[in-house]
Design a protein around this motif. Structure first.
Motif, PDB file in Angstrom:
ATOM      1  N   TYR A  82       0.761  -1.133   0.143  1.00 32.95           N
ATOM      2  CA  TYR A  82       0.195  -0.073   0.189  1.00 32.95           C
ATOM      3  C   TYR A  82       0.909   1.029  -0.037  1.00 32.95           C
ATOM      4  CZ  TYR A  82      -3.121   3.487   1.456  1.00 32.95           C
ATOM      5  OH  TYR A  82      -3.954   4.786   1.690  1.00 32.95           O
ATOM      6  N   VAL A  83       1.976   1.278   0.863  1.00 33.05           N
ATOM      7  CA  VAL A  83       2.620   2.363   0.883  1.00 33.05           C
ATOM      8  C   VAL A  83       3.655   2.692  -0.685  1.00 33.05           C
ATOM      9  CG1 VAL A  83       5.100   3.255   1.858  1.00 33.05           C
ATOM     10  CG2 VAL A  83       3.263   2.360   3.270  1.00 33.05           C
ATOM     11  N   GLN A  84       3.855   1.296  -1.119  1.00 32.25           N
ATOM     12  CA  GLN A  84       4.640   1.565  -2.402  1.00 32.25           C
ATOM     13  C   GLN A  84       3.581   2.142  -3.588  1.00 32.25           C
ATOM     14  OE1 GLN A  84       7.655   1.340  -2.984  1.00 32.25           O
ATOM     15  NE2 GLN A  84       8.306   0.490  -1.206  1.00 32.25           N
ATOM     16  N   VAL A  85       2.278   1.513  -3.585  1.00 33.63           N
ATOM     17  CA  VAL A  85       1.444   2.154  -4.484  1.00 33.63           C
ATOM     18  C   VAL A  85       1.043   3.442  -4.148  1.00 33.63           C
ATOM     19  CG1 VAL A  85      -1.175   1.939  -5.141  1.00 33.63           C
ATOM     20  CG2 VAL A  85       0.585  -0.118  -5.017  1.00 33.63           C
ATOM     21  N   ASN A  86       0.972   3.806  -3.102  1.00 36.50           N
ATOM     22  CA  ASN A  86       0.622   5.356  -2.572  1.00 36.50           C
ATOM     23  C   ASN A  86       1.684   6.258  -3.154  1.00 36.50           C
ATOM     24  OD1 ASN A  86      -1.107   7.294  -1.641  1.00 36.50           O
ATOM     25  ND2 ASN A  86      -0.667   6.808   0.587  1.00 36.50           N
ATOM     26  N   ARG A  87       2.857   5.838  -2.817  1.00 33.31           N
ATOM     27  CA  ARG A  87       4.078   6.691  -3.409  1.00 33.31           C
ATOM     28  C   ARG A  87       3.894   6.745  -4.721  1.00 33.31           C
ATOM     29  NH1 ARG A  87       8.758   3.900  -1.027  1.00 33.31           N
ATOM     30  NH2 ARG A  87       8.109   5.036   0.843  1.00 33.31           N
ATOM     31  N   ALA A  88       3.994   5.514  -5.632  1.00 34.28           N
ATOM     32  CA  ALA A  88       3.762   5.686  -6.931  1.00 34.28           C
ATOM     33  C   ALA A  88       2.901   6.515  -7.415  1.00 34.28           C
ATOM     34  CB  ALA A  88       3.815   4.336  -7.408  1.00 34.28           C
ATOM     35  N   VAL A  89       1.462   6.669  -7.116  1.00 38.82           N
ATOM     36  CA  VAL A  89       0.561   7.324  -7.206  1.00 38.82           C
ATOM     37  C   VAL A  89       0.952   9.059  -7.169  1.00 38.82           C
ATOM     38  CG1 VAL A  89      -1.829   8.004  -6.859  1.00 38.82           C
ATOM     39  CG2 VAL A  89      -1.195   5.708  -7.170  1.00 38.82           C
TER      40      VAL A  89
ATOM     41  N   GLU B  42       3.816  10.032  -6.984  1.00 34.93           N
ATOM     42  CA  GLU B  42       5.001  10.641  -8.103  1.00 34.93           C
ATOM     43  C   GLU B  42       4.302  10.806  -9.351  1.00 34.93           C
ATOM     44  OE1 GLU B  42       7.885   7.468  -7.895  1.00 34.93           O
ATOM     45  OE2 GLU B  42       8.383   8.238  -5.851  1.00 34.93           O
ATOM     46  N   VAL B  43       3.439  10.054  -9.915  1.00 33.87           N
ATOM     47  CA  VAL B  43       2.577  10.155 -10.971  1.00 33.87           C
ATOM     48  C   VAL B  43       1.788  11.525 -11.073  1.00 33.87           C
ATOM     49  CG1 VAL B  43       0.827   9.308 -12.675  1.00 33.87           C
ATOM     50  CG2 VAL B  43       2.696   7.997 -11.750  1.00 33.87           C
ATOM     51  N   ARG B  44       1.195  11.640  -9.852  1.00 32.89           N
ATOM     52  CA  ARG B  44       0.238  12.868  -9.810  1.00 32.89           C
ATOM     53  C   ARG B  44       1.137  14.087  -9.804  1.00 32.89           C
ATOM     54  NH1 ARG B  44      -3.033  12.259  -4.680  1.00 32.89           N
ATOM     55  NH2 ARG B  44      -4.381  11.163  -6.266  1.00 32.89           N
ATOM     56  N   ALA B  45       2.363  14.003  -9.132  1.00 31.39           N
ATOM     57  CA  ALA B  45       3.079  15.179  -9.115  1.00 31.39           C
ATOM     58  C   ALA B  45       3.466  15.384 -10.731  1.00 31.39           C
ATOM     59  CB  ALA B  45       4.480  14.905  -8.346  1.00 31.39           C
TER      60      ALA B  45
ATOM     61  N   ARG C 248      -1.121  20.284 -15.516  1.00 29.94           N
ATOM     62  CA  ARG C 248      -0.081  20.570 -16.316  1.00 29.94           C
ATOM     63  C   ARG C 248      -0.332  20.114 -17.885  1.00 29.94           C
ATOM     64  NH1 ARG C 248       5.612  19.063 -13.230  1.00 29.94           N
ATOM     65  NH2 ARG C 248       4.984  20.623 -11.401  1.00 29.94           N
ATOM     66  N   MET C 249      -0.857  20.943 -18.488  1.00 33.45           N
ATOM     67  CA  MET C 249      -1.664  20.550 -19.801  1.00 33.45           C
ATOM     68  C   MET C 249      -0.630  19.837 -20.823  1.00 33.45           C
ATOM     69  SD  MET C 249      -4.455  20.444 -19.103  1.00 33.45           S
ATOM     70  CE  MET C 249      -5.337  20.427 -20.911  1.00 33.45           C
ATOM     71  N   GLU C 250       0.451  20.540 -20.647  1.00 29.22           N
ATOM     72  CA  GLU C 250       1.624  20.273 -21.430  1.00 29.22           C
ATOM     73  C   GLU C 250       2.071  18.640 -21.189  1.00 29.22           C
ATOM     74  OE1 GLU C 250       3.791  21.671 -17.845  1.00 29.22           O
ATOM     75  OE2 GLU C 250       2.080  22.557 -19.122  1.00 29.22           O
ATOM     76  N   ARG C 251       1.519  18.223 -20.245  1.00 32.98           N
ATOM     77  CA  ARG C 251       1.954  16.620 -19.904  1.00 32.98           C
ATOM     78  C   ARG C 251       1.045  15.944 -20.118  1.00 32.98           C
ATOM     79  NH1 ARG C 251       6.425  16.846 -14.953  1.00 32.98           N
ATOM     80  NH2 ARG C 251       7.875  17.825 -16.200  1.00 32.98           N
ATOM     81  N   VAL C 252      -0.218  16.561 -19.786  1.00 32.26           N
ATOM     82  CA  VAL C 252      -1.671  15.965 -19.891  1.00 32.26           C
ATOM     83  C   VAL C 252      -2.174  15.398 -21.117  1.00 32.26           C
ATOM     84  CG1 VAL C 252      -4.138  15.731 -19.331  1.00 32.26           C
ATOM     85  CG2 VAL C 252      -2.392  16.501 -17.761  1.00 32.26           C
ATOM     86  N   VAL C 253      -1.975  16.467 -22.093  1.00 33.19           N
ATOM     87  CA  VAL C 253      -2.308  16.407 -23.632  1.00 33.19           C
ATOM     88  C   VAL C 253      -1.565  15.219 -24.193  1.00 33.19           C
ATOM     89  CG1 VAL C 253      -2.534  17.374 -25.634  1.00 33.19           C
ATOM     90  CG2 VAL C 253      -3.208  18.777 -23.534  1.00 33.19           C
ATOM     91  N   PRO C 254      -0.363  15.161 -24.108  1.00 35.98           N
ATOM     92  CA  PRO C 254       0.339  13.963 -25.075  1.00 35.98           C
ATOM     93  C   PRO C 254      -0.232  12.635 -24.520  1.00 35.98           C
ATOM     94  CG  PRO C 254       1.890  15.913 -24.524  1.00 35.98           C
ATOM     95  CD  PRO C 254       0.533  16.103 -23.845  1.00 35.98           C
TER      96      PRO C 254
END
Length: 109
Positions: free
Chosen positions: A60-67, A69-72, A82-88
């Motif tokens: 759970y901690v690892q998944v939470n950390r990965a989420v 990081e992706v969210r960041a 950040r549309m420059e990252r979301v659109v592609p």
């Protein structure tokens, strides 16, 4: 040399022996419970559950950390996308889904 003289009365000695037998009987009962198959199985199950809980907690901690990081990667400090990252990424996802849909239609036909 140790003093082996006993100043206790026979009644005191008998009372001491009786108390010691009771303590030994309790100890034997405890040993009997501890070595009983149901107790051993229960202890083993408890250890497995504890290990699974620990493993699930770590996952759970690892998944939470990965989420996080992706969210960041897709959200700035104020919480705006950040549309420059979301659109592609969105275009890539639509492209992959389109290819999968076209591929599945070819197999059916």
């Amino acid at each position: 040399m140790a003093d082996t003289s006993d100043t206790r009365t026979p009644a005191q000695i008998e009372a001491d022996i009786r108390r010691r037998r009771e303590v030994l009987a309790e100890t034997l009962d405890e040993i009997g419970v501890r070595v009983h198959p149901k107790t051993i199985v229960g202890d083993a199950k408890a250890k497995v559950v504890a290990n699974v809980d620990h493993t699930v907690g770590r996952a759970y901690v690892q998944v939470n950390r990965a989420v996080s990081e992706v969210r960041a990667q897709f959200v700035d400090e104020e919480g705006a996308l950040r549309m420059e990252r979301v659109v592609p990424v969105a275009l890539l996802a639509v492209g992959v889904l389109g290819l999968l849909a076209v591929g599945s239609r070819r197999r059916k036909g």
